[in-house]
Design a protein around this motif. Structure first.
Motif, PDB file in Angstrom:
ATOM      1  N   VAL A   9     -57.949 -18.427  -4.837  1.00  0.00           N
ATOM      2  CA  VAL A   9     -58.191 -19.653  -5.602  1.00  0.00           C
ATOM      3  C   VAL A   9     -58.389 -20.824  -4.638  1.00  0.00           C
ATOM      4  O   VAL A   9     -57.610 -21.005  -3.696  1.00  0.00           O
ATOM      5  CB  VAL A   9     -57.018 -19.952  -6.556  1.00  0.00           C
ATOM      6  CG1 VAL A   9     -57.278 -21.240  -7.340  1.00  0.00           C
ATOM      7  CG2 VAL A   9     -56.780 -18.787  -7.497  1.00  0.00           C
ATOM      8  N   ASP A  13     -58.861 -25.981  -7.232  1.00  0.00           N
ATOM      9  CA  ASP A  13     -58.692 -25.357  -8.543  1.00  0.00           C
ATOM     10  C   ASP A  13     -57.242 -24.986  -8.827  1.00  0.00           C
ATOM     11  O   ASP A  13     -56.935 -24.440  -9.889  1.00  0.00           O
ATOM     12  CB  ASP A  13     -59.549 -24.085  -8.640  1.00  0.00           C
ATOM     13  CG  ASP A  13     -61.044 -24.390  -8.557  1.00  0.00           C
ATOM     14  OD1 ASP A  13     -61.453 -25.439  -9.093  1.00  0.00           O
ATOM     15  OD2 ASP A  13     -61.780 -23.594  -7.945  1.00  0.00           O
ATOM     16  N   HIS A  60     -50.407 -21.549 -10.534  1.00  0.00           N
ATOM     17  CA  HIS A  60     -50.813 -20.696  -9.419  1.00  0.00           C
ATOM     18  C   HIS A  60     -49.731 -20.650  -8.336  1.00  0.00           C
ATOM     19  O   HIS A  60     -49.524 -19.618  -7.695  1.00  0.00           O
ATOM     20  CB  HIS A  60     -52.116 -21.218  -8.789  1.00  0.00           C
ATOM     21  CG  HIS A  60     -53.300 -21.090  -9.675  1.00  0.00           C
ATOM     22  ND1 HIS A  60     -53.976 -22.172 -10.196  1.00  0.00           N
ATOM     23  CD2 HIS A  60     -53.949 -19.984 -10.142  1.00  0.00           C
ATOM     24  CE1 HIS A  60     -54.985 -21.755 -10.940  1.00  0.00           C
ATOM     25  NE2 HIS A  60     -54.993 -20.431 -10.924  1.00  0.00           N
ATOM     26  N   THR A 134     -53.203 -18.837  -0.533  1.00  0.00           N
ATOM     27  CA  THR A 134     -54.447 -18.428  -1.207  1.00  0.00           C
ATOM     28  C   THR A 134     -55.145 -17.292  -0.472  1.00  0.00           C
ATOM     29  O   THR A 134     -56.005 -16.618  -1.044  1.00  0.00           O
ATOM     30  CB  THR A 134     -55.423 -19.614  -1.350  1.00  0.00           C
ATOM     31  OG1 THR A 134     -55.833 -20.064  -0.048  1.00  0.00           O
ATOM     32  CG2 THR A 134     -54.773 -20.767  -2.113  1.00  0.00           C
TER      33      THR A 134
END
Length: 233
Positions: A9, A13, A60, A134
């Motif tokens: 990601v 975002d 996330h 990430t």
């Protein structure tokens, strides 16, 4: 096995939850995340409120303080790793605390926490750790013995932690033998817990990172958990 929810990601975002009962700390972290152009930033004063919100809208990444009233950061992560928390079992976590200890770091590894950061927080280090998360391709697996989800290389990381602290202890003793200080001073140093002395000697003045996951793109002298410089995925 479950994929880390932030894997792949883009920072712009990301949906990040920050939990801390200190309003000034919330402001600091919000500023850092805004600097990184993170898409959504949610802050909570209490762990229980954060958990309820995350069950409805899983983020996330979670950044949480270690010390909070009622439910602390480690308890929050333990609740997230419970199978009853659904998608939260695979949400990566960054734990923030004043002074990371050997026990705390080993607890963090056992709970599947990706990184531990010491205050005061450095914007570059926080952003760097988010980027590392990430890129982290490790999976979460369910540990039947513990009854909750953990990172797949948990045992290796715990072993690396023990080697790291053992090496620090050995190095501290060697320095004590070579010192030219008076005998009384050497005796007092020997009676001080070796891990506390070695950690203090190794700690830089600014924010310190005790990451257990993928490293930053460049080698960092602030990584103090004994993991190799290469990617640990």
């Amino acid at each position: 096995m479950r994929q880390n929810r932030a894997e792949g990601v883009d920072l712009r975002d990301l949906d990040v939850v920050f939990v801390d009962d200190s309003k000034p700390e919330q402001g600091v972290v919000r500023s850092i995340l805004s600097m990184a152009r993170v898409a959504r930033i949610r802050t909570f004063d209490r762990a229980e409120d954060a958990h309820r919100s995350m069950l409805v809208e899983p983020p996330h990444v979670v950044i949480t303080d270690r010390h909070m009233p009622a439910i602390d950061g480690l308890t929050l992560v333990r609740t997230m790793r419970d199978p009853r928390s659904g998608p939260l079992v695979s949400v990566p976590v960054i734990l923030v605390c004043d002074a990371p200890t050997r026990t705390l770091i080993e607890q963090a590894v056992g709970l599947g926490i990706h990184h531990v950061l010491a205050k005061p927080l450095s914007p570059a280090l926080v952003i760097g750790r988010l980027e590392a998360i990430t890129r982290d391709t490790r999976r979460f697996v369910h540990d039947e013995t513990l009854g909750h989800w953990v990172l797949e290389d948990r045992e290796r990381l715990i072993a690396a932690q023990k080697r790291h602290w053992r090496d620090l202890y050995a190095g501290t003793r060697a320095r004590a033998v070579r010192t030219d200080a008076p005998e009384a001073r050497r005796t007092a140093a020997a009676e001080t817990p070796a891990l506390e002395r070695s950690a203090a000697a190794a700690a830089p003045a600014r924010c310190r990172s005790f990451g257990m996951g993928a490293p930053l793109r460049r080698a960092s002298v602030e990584t103090s958990t004994g993991q190799p410089a290469q990617r640990t995925a």
